[in-house]
Design an enzyme around this catalytic site. Structure first.
Site, PDB file in Angstrom:
ATOM      1  N   LEU A  56      -0.786   2.481 -12.423  1.00 39.70           N
ATOM      2  CA  LEU A  56       0.180   1.806 -13.296  1.00 39.70           C
ATOM      3  C   LEU A  56       1.576   2.426 -13.200  1.00 39.70           C
ATOM      4  O   LEU A  56       2.485   1.999 -13.899  1.00 39.70           O
ATOM      5  CB  LEU A  56      -0.307   1.870 -14.746  1.00 39.70           C
ATOM      6  N   THR A  82       0.806  12.070  -6.097  1.00 41.34           N
ATOM      7  CA  THR A  82      -0.583  12.023  -6.534  1.00 41.34           C
ATOM      8  C   THR A  82      -1.487  12.530  -5.417  1.00 41.34           C
ATOM      9  O   THR A  82      -1.020  12.970  -4.357  1.00 41.34           O
ATOM     10  CB  THR A  82      -0.951  10.596  -7.002  1.00 41.34           C
ATOM     11  N   LYS A 136      -0.687  16.683  -4.127  1.00 38.33           N
ATOM     12  CA  LYS A 136      -0.122  17.492  -5.217  1.00 38.33           C
ATOM     13  C   LYS A 136       0.013  18.975  -4.874  1.00 38.33           C
ATOM     14  O   LYS A 136       0.969  19.634  -5.299  1.00 38.33           O
ATOM     15  CB  LYS A 136      -0.969  17.341  -6.472  1.00 38.33           C
ATOM     16  N   GLY A 146      -8.222  19.174 -10.352  1.00 41.53           N
ATOM     17  CA  GLY A 146      -6.814  19.420 -10.638  1.00 41.53           C
ATOM     18  C   GLY A 146      -6.414  19.075 -12.049  1.00 41.53           C
ATOM     19  O   GLY A 146      -5.622  19.793 -12.678  1.00 41.53           O
TER      20      GLY A 146
END
Length: 320
Positions: free
Chosen positions: A35, A79, A83, A154
């Site tokens: 999103l 993402t 990361k 994570g």
């Protein structure tokens, strides 16, 4: 490197980038259900900015850093699986980014005309604000009580850091299906200076003997336990949920829906359930602070909360 757009219209096709004043990226893999572009593009429209975030489905970090040198680039949401891998490519890290050892936000600053690539971790802020914005009395609910993190990836590390730094826990219990994963998390957190409160809870009997947590952060996918290890982890988690003293649980999973099995179990047992979309919203607002230079109270918080709720409801309806 090609840019990937999504037919929902949440993102922007590569040929639209030239029509924007500035552009950013959602950089990672398996981006279809994210999103993030939808969220940020609502904010830019409200602020009257001709900006947009574009999906970039890739793990090619050198190629991404070349794109990031474009004069109209403003920053990126980073993402999985990028990361941690992106850290050596950055010039500066915020305290949270350095201590967690993961970057979910790339932002820029200028130094004598030179572009400085900076890494931040706003996941920690998203977790913190999910509790403080939704729990009416933190002193009564989770301050000076133990906390619990379910999971070992994570997101769990970001949760441990947020709890440890801001939420006044007396201990942080860890529950996970994979013991080696927990051992690695504990070792890493100790090495980074915030592992002193961690306690791995491996059995139901151990959970029963411990004080009830006030804050729980669940960082596991939404599926029914199948293996013996998964079933044990769920049983240990439920032993905490069954305690007489209740609190608040943040269910970080929100794809494909924030209404998870663990959330439903927690609600039935009397816990306040905070949806994972709250963490998405608060970490995203923090990202736009870095990118736009606006304060949180200058950003359309209510508008994006409503839009995310409507989007989640649409997804739920489409599955019926």
């Amino acid at each position: 490197m090609s840019l990937q757009s999504h037919p929902s219209g949440d993102s922007l096709a590569s040929n639209e980038v030239s029509r924007l004043d500035r552009h950013g990226y959602l950089f990672g893999k398996k981006l279809t259900n994210s999103l993030s572009p939808f969220f940020h593009n609502i904010i830019y429209r409200d602020l009257g900015l001709r900006w947009g975030q574009v999906r970039l489905d890739s793990a090619d970090i050198p190629g991404f850093m070349e794109l990031a040198r474009h004069r109209d680039f403003y920053g990126a949401s980073v993402t999985m699986p990028n990361k941690v891998a992106i850290l050596p490519y950055l010039d500066e890290l915020t305290e949270e980014c350095r201590d967690v050892g993961a970057c979910n936000t790339l932002f820029l600053r200028e130094d004598n005309g030179r572009r400085i690539f900076c890494g931040a971790n706003t996941d920690t802020i998203g977790i913190r604000e999910s509790f403080y914005q939704n729990v009416a009395d933190p002193d009564a609910v989770f301050h000076n009580r133990p906390a619990l993190v379910v999971g070992g990836g994570g997101a769990a590390r970001s949760a441990i850091y947020a709890l440890w730094k801001w939420m006044k826990p007396t201990a942080i219990y860890l529950v996970n299906r994979d013991e080696a994963e927990v051992d690695a998390v504990v070792k890493d957190c100790v090495a980074r200076g915030y592992g002193d409160l961690l306690l791995h809870v491996k059995t139901v009997s151990h959970a029963i003997d411990l004080d009830a947590p006030g804050a729980i952060v669940a960082c596991v996918p939404d599926f029914e336990p199948q293996t013996p290890e998964e079933m044990l982890a769920r049983a240990v988690t439920e032993a905490f949920l069954d305690k007489g003293a209740k609190g608040a649980i943040l269910e970080m999973c929100y794809n494909p829906t924030p209404f998870t099995r663990l959330g439903a179990i927690s609600e039935e047992k009397g816990w306040q359930v905070i949806l994972g979309t709250e963490a998405l919203i608060w970490q995203g607002l923090e990202q736009d602070k870095y990118w736009t230079g606006r304060a949180i109270d200058e950003l359309p918080k209510d508008k994006v909360q409503l839009a995310i709720a409507e989007k989640v409801a649409q997804r739920q309806q489409s599955k019926l």
